[in-house]
Design an enzyme around this catalytic site. Structure first.
Site, PDB file in Angstrom:
ATOM      1  N   GLU A  53     -73.841 -74.647   9.454  1.00  0.00           N
ATOM      2  CA  GLU A  53     -72.932 -74.181   8.527  1.00  0.00           C
ATOM      3  C   GLU A  53     -71.495 -73.655   8.798  1.00  0.00           C
ATOM      4  OE1 GLU A  53     -73.125 -71.144   4.601  1.00  0.00           O
ATOM      5  OE2 GLU A  53     -74.722 -71.927   5.795  1.00  0.00           O
ATOM      6  N   SER A  68     -81.179 -64.566   6.063  1.00  0.00           N
ATOM      7  CA  SER A  68     -79.887 -64.840   7.129  1.00  0.00           C
ATOM      8  C   SER A  68     -79.908 -63.349   7.797  1.00  0.00           C
ATOM      9  CB  SER A  68     -78.388 -64.708   6.233  1.00  0.00           C
ATOM     10  OG  SER A  68     -77.467 -64.721   7.192  1.00  0.00           O
ATOM     11  N   ASP A 126     -75.193 -70.488  11.364  1.00  0.00           N
ATOM     12  CA  ASP A 126     -74.073 -70.289  10.303  1.00  0.00           C
ATOM     13  C   ASP A 126     -72.863 -69.923  11.369  1.00  0.00           C
ATOM     14  OD1 ASP A 126     -71.993 -69.868   8.680  1.00  0.00           O
ATOM     15  OD2 ASP A 126     -73.169 -68.503   7.490  1.00  0.00           O
ATOM     16  N   LYS A 168     -81.847 -68.381   8.947  1.00  0.00           N
ATOM     17  CA  LYS A 168     -80.495 -68.797   9.294  1.00  0.00           C
ATOM     18  C   LYS A 168     -79.901 -67.696  10.116  1.00  0.00           C
ATOM     19  CE  LYS A 168     -76.961 -68.349   6.352  1.00  0.00           C
ATOM     20  NZ  LYS A 168     -75.983 -68.962   5.389  1.00  0.00           N
ATOM     21  N   LEU A 169     -79.335 -68.139  11.487  1.00  0.00           N
ATOM     22  CA  LEU A 169     -78.935 -67.317  12.495  1.00  0.00           C
ATOM     23  C   LEU A 169     -77.409 -67.337  12.398  1.00  0.00           C
ATOM     24  CD1 LEU A 169     -81.194 -68.359  15.584  1.00  0.00           C
ATOM     25  CD2 LEU A 169     -81.515 -66.446  13.836  1.00  0.00           C
ATOM     26  N   LYS A 170     -76.860 -66.124  12.353  1.00  0.00           N
ATOM     27  CA  LYS A 170     -75.173 -65.982  12.445  1.00  0.00           C
ATOM     28  C   LYS A 170     -74.996 -66.430  13.808  1.00  0.00           C
ATOM     29  CE  LYS A 170     -74.196 -64.968   8.212  1.00  0.00           C
ATOM     30  NZ  LYS A 170     -73.331 -65.778   7.291  1.00  0.00           N
ATOM     31  N   LYS A 185     -71.217 -71.289  -3.668  1.00  0.00           N
ATOM     32  CA  LYS A 185     -71.242 -70.101  -4.003  1.00  0.00           C
ATOM     33  C   LYS A 185     -70.423 -69.842  -5.299  1.00  0.00           C
ATOM     34  CE  LYS A 185     -73.061 -68.375   0.144  1.00  0.00           C
ATOM     35  NZ  LYS A 185     -71.956 -68.035   0.908  1.00  0.00           N
TER      36      LYS A 185
END
Length: 287
Positions: A213, A134, A188, A160-162, A262
């Site tokens: 996401e 991430s 995300d 995964k890129l914020k 989670k």
């Protein structure tokens, strides 16, 4: 198995680099460790709540208080096995992260005393998986490209890129153009967008993402369903899923086609496994 003692320990782990999301920048990961001692051995777990109730309602000091005052007294009289923990906490509403920490520590002690691995207990069928990374919001697109390049060189199989409003289309475009279509790329949003942003977010379809996401608020399944109907990019829910019941509701509404489970958010590994089973029965992948 009888509970004979519990230790709560606060620890702090400095991060290698600051990690920025739409919710803020983190430089240190504070955590609450839970150690349970039983007549058959000991077990450990981590409470995943954060310092402040800004990302989710729970926070570390509050979780520690709930564990001490309300959760542990319910366990000491019991003949413990992992399945008995959650029902013993039914009198406490919510506080999933505190409950998860205690249940996981009990589960750890129970499995250790029996020489059983967590993987086999949960029904794992693989011995290894491709690992993803991430990547937080960077100071610039060039800095982001450098970070992604470093992670890919280290062998990470997906990135995964914020993202957040103002940091979405251009960075995603540049990462895709720089590293090619062969990289498994996801984004995300950590609930950073609103319903009015749906037309903007559909523009991400151009970049072949494996998923987007949690673009909207946790309780807003309706907007997620509206977006999913307009976007060719699969929608993944994370913050919205706190139980198997949540998962079933989201699936019924077509609010997602992927679920991020989670264990800390849903109350523990046993509820996490139930969510997995609900998703699998409906043909949805989970991670």
């Amino acid at each position: 198995m009888k509970l004979t003692g519990v230790e709560l320990r606060r620890v702090a782990l400095p991060l290698v680099t600051p990690f920025r999301t739409s919710l803020g920048t983190q430089t240190v990961r504070d955590a609450l460790l839970v150690r349970v001692v039983t007549d058959e051995g000991e077990g450990w777990a981590e409470c995943v709540a954060e310092d402040e109730p800004s990302y989710c309602p729970e926070y570390l000091e509050g979780a520690a208080d709930v564990i001490r005052r309300f959760l542990l007294p319910a366990l000491f009289p019991l003949d413990l096995d992992p399945a008995a923990v959650a029902p013993a906490f039914d009198h406490v509403r919510a506080h999933q992260m505190a409950k998860s920490a205690v249940e996981t520590a009990v589960l750890d002690a129970w499995l250790r005393s029996r020489g059983v691995s967590l993987a086999s207990y949960l029904g794992a069928v693989r011995h290894s998986l491709p690992v993803g990374v991430s990547v937080g919001i960077a100071e610039s697109v060039d800095a982001l490209l450098d970070t992604v390049d470093r992670h890919l060189a280290a062998g990470y199989a997906r990135v995964k890129l914020k993202i957040e409003p103002g940091w979405d289309l251009e960075p995603v475009k540049r990462v895709r153009e720089t590293f090619g279509a062969g990289v498994m790329l996801t984004v995300d949003a950590n609930t950073a967008y609103e319903a009015a942003d749906i037309p903007h977010l559909t523009k991400l379809d151009a970049y072949g993402l494996a998923m987007i996401e949690q673009p909207f608020a946790p309780g807003d399944l309706h907007t997620h369903a509206r977006f999913a109907a307009r976007s060719s990019t699969p929608v993944c829910l994370d913050e919205s899923i706190t139980s198997a019941r949540d998962a079933a509701a989201a699936i019924r509404m077509d609010a997602c086609s992927i679920i991020n489970i989670k264990p800390g958010r849903v109350g523990g590994y046993l509820e996490a496994r139930r969510i997995h089973d609900v998703a699998r029965a409906n043909g949805l992948p989970v991670w």
